[in-house]
Design a protein around this motif. Structure first.
Motif, mmCIF file in Angstrom:
data_model
loop_
_atom_site.group_PDB
_atom_site.id
_atom_site.type_symbol
_atom_site.label_atom_id
_atom_site.label_comp_id
_atom_site.label_asym_id
_atom_site.label_seq_id
_atom_site.Cartn_x
_atom_site.Cartn_y
_atom_site.Cartn_z
ATOM 1 N N ALA A 288 -61.066 -38.373 22.792
ATOM 2 C CA ALA A 288 -61.758 -38.154 24.066
ATOM 3 C C ALA A 288 -60.734 -38.122 25.188
ATOM 4 N N LEU A 289 -60.717 -37.029 25.939
ATOM 5 C CA LEU A 289 -59.761 -36.827 27.020
ATOM 6 C C LEU A 289 -60.492 -36.673 28.342
ATOM 7 N N ASP A 294 -55.258 -30.754 30.824
ATOM 8 C CA ASP A 294 -54.765 -29.384 30.703
ATOM 9 C C ASP A 294 -54.584 -29.042 29.220
ATOM 10 N N ARG A 295 -55.308 -28.025 28.795
ATOM 11 C CA ARG A 295 -55.295 -27.679 27.368
ATOM 12 C C ARG A 295 -53.902 -27.256 26.893
ATOM 13 N N GLU A 313 -63.722 -29.113 23.084
ATOM 14 C CA GLU A 313 -65.147 -29.043 23.418
ATOM 15 C C GLU A 313 -65.482 -29.964 24.588
ATOM 16 N N PRO A 314 -66.361 -29.509 25.505
ATOM 17 C CA PRO A 314 -66.850 -30.422 26.555
ATOM 18 C C PRO A 314 -67.596 -31.579 25.894
ATOM 19 N N GLY A 315 -67.502 -32.744 26.494
ATOM 20 C CA GLY A 315 -68.168 -33.903 25.920
ATOM 21 C C GLY A 315 -68.396 -34.976 26.952
ATOM 22 N N SER A 321 -68.240 -36.798 32.326
ATOM 23 C CA SER A 321 -67.797 -35.570 31.669
ATOM 24 C C SER A 321 -66.366 -35.741 31.161
ATOM 25 N N GLY A 322 -66.065 -35.058 30.107
ATOM 26 C CA GLY A 322 -64.728 -35.123 29.526
ATOM 27 C C GLY A 322 -64.535 -34.008 28.525
ATOM 28 N N VAL A 323 -63.540 -34.168 27.691
ATOM 29 C CA VAL A 323 -63.217 -33.186 26.659
ATOM 30 C C VAL A 323 -63.046 -33.911 25.336
ATOM 31 N N VAL A 324 -63.636 -33.364 24.310
ATOM 32 C CA VAL A 324 -63.410 -33.876 22.963
ATOM 33 C C VAL A 324 -62.404 -32.951 22.279
ATOM 34 N N CYS A 325 -61.309 -33.541 21.879
ATOM 35 C CA CYS A 325 -60.205 -32.787 21.298
ATOM 36 C C CYS A 325 -60.128 -33.122 19.807
ATOM 37 N N ARG A 326 -60.402 -32.137 18.979
ATOM 38 C CA ARG A 326 -60.336 -32.365 17.538
ATOM 39 C C ARG A 326 -58.990 -31.859 17.026
ATOM 40 N N VAL A 327 -58.284 -32.736 16.324
ATOM 41 C CA VAL A 327 -56.911 -32.435 15.904
ATOM 42 C C VAL A 327 -56.728 -32.779 14.439
ATOM 43 N N SER A 328 -55.647 -32.252 13.853
ATOM 44 C CA SER A 328 -55.295 -32.602 12.484
ATOM 45 C C SER A 328 -53.781 -32.532 12.326
#
Length: 332
Positions: A288-289, A294-295, A313-315, A321-328
């Motif tokens: 969660a960011l 900044d992407r 994704e917005p989350g 409000s924030g950004v959900v960043c899915r990483v691997s």
């Protein structure tokens, strides 16, 4: 003098003739050491890479920059005309080890094709012709990170313990030694250079007093190649400027020098330094960011840490409000 005193001797004979392609290096060493009578079992024979290269025909006419390009695997850092590169031997050096000194104007000297093999051949020849079991080190000059000036190091070695592994031992106070690994081949190369000098035409030096590092006849050891860190194992795979550019560019071919993937905790900490508070875990839930993260910057941090951005994704973060960043993590 105490009975526990230890002495190391280093000498560099004068009168070594100019070397040209095809010259016999064994004969050269024997001629400079009284037919081998000045050598003893357990000595370390040090010879500059330039002399080895000259004998092996690694001198060429032409442009130095072109030779550097040919010897370079990748550029590590560049400042003006100075290039620090990883060369085809895996060595990180200025100008790929290409040298235009002590050679005819308009010519350059490249490093030997296989300095360890050159050292093995010389060692075997000295044993066969003079009956002495010596180690051989092929030396070259290199700069050091964080230090001014240059020193000699081993680019080739045979019959020598190139590094003394002290891991598992204890010091006189009982403290365990976990990662102490003296690179004795490089230390021997540096000692040899002190006797040789840079302008005295003494490319050969003998180091005596560390026979404990010399292997039995026929055992050549791992060579100086074993001292070269694998790509990605060095903490400083790129210069400071170059690392920023490579991470932002995000080319998959540039990943290796950044090393293996960082831990999730380290990744969160680094992202937090760039975008602010970061929570969550890599995986299904995602990181969660803040909404203003900044992407491009996030993607660069991920790249430098061995992770990839899979989704953005917005989350909802902390009820806002924030950004959900899915990483691997990136695996090879």
């Amino acid at each position: 003098m105490s009975g526990r005193a230890h002495r190391i001797e280093v000498w560099a004979p004068d009168g070594v003739a100019e070397v040209t392609a095809g010259d016999d290096l064994v004969a050269l060493v024997l001629a400079a050491t009284g037919g081998g009578s000045d050598l003893a079992d357990g000595d370390v024979v040090c010879l500059t890479s330039k002399v080895v290269s000259k004998a092996e025909g690694r001198v060429r006419r032409g442009d130095r920059d072109e030779a550097i390009e040919e010897e370079t695997v990748r550029v590590v850092a560049r400042r003006g005309a100075t290039r620090i590169v990883r060369n085809r031997l895996g060595l990180t050096m200025a100008a790929a080890g290409v040298d235009a000194s002590n050679v005819e104007v308009g010519s350059v000297v490249l490093l030997p094709l296989d300095p360890d093999a050159s050292a093995r051949d010389l060692r075997a020849g000295l044993l066969e012709r003079a009956g002495v079991n010596v180690a051989v080190v092929v030396t070259d000059t290199s700069g050091r990170a964080w230090r001014e000036g240059q020193t000699d190091l081993a680019v080739g070695a045979a019959g020598l313990v190139v590094a003394e592994d002290h891991a598992g031992r204890t010091d006189p106070y009982g403290n365990p030694l976990a990662v102490t690994l003296p690179a004795v081949a490089d230390e021997i190369a540096g000692a040899a250079e002190l006797a040789q000098g840079k302008l005295a035409a003494r490319p050969l030096a003998i180091v005596r007093g560390r026979a404990d590092l010399v292997l039995p006849a026929g055992e050549h050891g791992p060579g100086a190649t074993s001292l070269v860190r694998a790509e990605g194992a060095d903490f400083f795979g790129y210069g400071a400027r170059e690392a920023v550019v490579r991470a932002l560019a995000g080319d998959a071919g540039d990943r290796a020098p950044f090393g293996s993937p960082a831990t999730p905790a380290e990744l969160r900490s680094s992202l937090g330094a760039v975008v602010g508070t970061v929570t969550g875990e890599p995986g299904a839930a995602g990181l969660a960011l803040p909404a203003d993260a900044d992407r491009t910057a996030v993607a660069a941090v991920l790249f430098a840490h061995g992770w990839r951005l899979d989704a953005w994704e917005p989350g909802v973060v902390d009820a806002g409000s924030g950004v959900v960043c899915r990483v691997s993590p990136v695996t090879t």
